[in-house]
Design an enzyme around this catalytic site. Structure first.
Site, PDB file in Angstrom:
ATOM      1  N   GLY A  69       0.813  -1.209   0.000  1.00  0.00           N
ATOM      2  CA  GLY A  69       0.000   0.000   0.000  1.00  0.00           C
ATOM      3  C   GLY A  69       0.840   1.250   0.000  1.00  0.00           C
TER       4      GLY A  69
ATOM      5  N   GLU B 198      -0.921   0.555  -6.013  1.00  0.00           N
ATOM      6  CA  GLU B 198       0.169   0.233  -5.097  1.00  0.00           C
ATOM      7  C   GLU B 198       0.485  -1.266  -5.133  1.00  0.00           C
ATOM      8  OE1 GLU B 198       2.176   2.005  -3.264  1.00  0.00           O
ATOM      9  OE2 GLU B 198       1.316   4.000  -3.541  1.00  0.00           O
TER      10      GLU B 198
ATOM     11  N   GLU C 177       4.204  -2.653  -6.315  1.00  0.00           N
ATOM     12  CA  GLU C 177       5.070  -3.316  -5.342  1.00  0.00           C
ATOM     13  C   GLU C 177       5.225  -4.811  -5.566  1.00  0.00           C
ATOM     14  OE1 GLU C 177       4.124  -0.105  -1.757  1.00  0.00           O
ATOM     15  OE2 GLU C 177       3.326  -2.150  -1.630  1.00  0.00           O
TER      16      GLU C 177
ATOM     17  N   ASP D 122      -2.371   3.986  17.362  1.00  0.00           N
ATOM     18  CA  ASP D 122      -1.641   2.802  16.877  1.00  0.00           C
ATOM     19  C   ASP D 122      -1.098   2.988  15.468  1.00  0.00           C
ATOM     20  OD1 ASP D 122      -2.062   1.439  19.214  1.00  0.00           O
ATOM     21  OD2 ASP D 122      -3.799   0.314  18.476  1.00  0.00           O
TER      22      ASP D 122
ATOM     23  N   GLU E 179      12.048  -8.211  -0.360  1.00  0.00           N
ATOM     24  CA  GLU E 179      11.609  -9.601  -0.490  1.00  0.00           C
ATOM     25  C   GLU E 179      10.088  -9.670  -0.455  1.00  0.00           C
ATOM     26  OE1 GLU E 179      12.314 -13.930   1.792  1.00  0.00           O
ATOM     27  OE2 GLU E 179      13.267 -12.100   2.536  1.00  0.00           O
TER      28      GLU E 179
END
Length: 318
Positions: A48, A64, A68, A86, A122
């Protein structure tokens, strides 16, 4: 980093800003989660990034994901919107953000996994109960809630095993109504022929009187055609169990072949049938021209706005 965020940083430096993100938790057929090891902080996370000005959030999530991972989302389901303390984060370069993350679940996708080398070290699939410890801080609360939702679903929906049984009068009207909704009527068209699914025998998967999936078929001589298949609950083997019931029935009827038709846009079904063991027997090029003449409600475009043009014929020899 989007151009909008770059512009904001040029004005406020490292000071906290409100950042709207669009993210994707991608799940494979084994119910494993694809995570990426971020290059900036060495931690694992889902896929994202920030939404551009005037960009549709779902489009941003798909963008996104593709950037990615190289994967294209065929369907996204909203999981939730996450914000609060959070989600506050300070990047390794000192940039501080208060994240509002709009997170989607993706189970239907296609493409070849290709990592974005500039941002991703990775890409790896993980079981939901064996996630890596070094999760990126803003990701932890979201993945925790996702794992908890899986446990609740297992408890609520699958507290006992489901049963597969022939479609009885008790479930026939419900199945017909679902076919009416999903296929825009009781009629389906395969290889230029109209089939009335109301006249087809079939099976249902049921748990505690709740319908979880259904399949219909017709037998002509030594061949058995699966005419309709729908699983109403994913990743629980419903579709496979229903197909196995039809195959067993076909064997008992002396059939040597079980076959079905799907269209070129239905990439999820194409993957599923091949994983089950079906072989591609034929591709009927531009067959949908005739089908759309016979059934006007068949749309011109399907999943992910792919033009519906061709019929893919799959078979299992028994």
């Amino acid at each position: 980093m989007t151009e909008y965020i770059k512009d904001m940083r040029s004005l406020v430096g490292h000071s906290p800003i409100l950042q709207c993100g669009a993210s994707v938790i991608l799940i494979n057929e084994n119910n494993e989660i694809l995570l990426q090891k971020r290059r900036d902080n060495g931690c694992w996370g889902y896929h994202g990034g920030s939404v551009e000005l005037d960009e549709v959030v779902e489009d941003a999530a798909k963008r996104e994901l593709f950037e990615e991972t190289g994967l294209t989302a065929d369907k996204l389901d909203l999981f939730g919107v996450f914000s609060g303390a959070d989600m506050h984060y300070v990047y390794p370069n000192g940039d501080e953000v208060s994240n509002v993350d709009i997170v989607y679940i993706c189970r239907d996708y296609h493409g070849e996994i290709i990592r974005q080398k500039s941002e991703v070290d990775e890409l790896k699939f993980f079981k939901s109960d064996l996630l890596p410890e070094n999760l990126s801080p803003p990701i932890k609360p979201v993945l925790k809630k996702y794992v908890e939702s899986l446990k609740k679903q297992d408890t609520a929906v699958f507290s006992s095993e489901y049963s597969v049984m022939p479609i009885s009068d008790k479930y026939r009207s419900q199945v017909d109504a679902l076919i009416e909704k999903e296929w825009a009527g009781p009629l389906v068209v395969t290889k230029g022929k109209i089939i009335d699914t109301r006249q087809c025998p079939g099976f249902v998967a049921v748990q505690n009187a709740t319908l979880l999936g259904y399949i219909t078929y017709q037998i002509n001589g030594a061949q058995c055609e699966i005419t309709v298949l729908e699983s109403l609950v994913s990743e629980k083997g419903i579709g496979s169990a229903l197909i196995k019931a039809v195959i067993e029935t076909a064997k008992q009827a002396g059939c040597s072949r079980v076959w079905l038709i799907t269209t070129n846009d239905n990439t999820h079904a194409i993957r599923f049938y091949q994983r089950f063991g079906f072989q591609l027997a034929n591709v009927h090029i531009n067959a949908l021209e005739r089908s759309q003449e016979l059934k006007l409600s068949i749309p011109m475009t399907g999943i992910d706005d792919i033009p519906i043009l061709h019929e893919f014929e799959f078979e299992v020899i028994i």
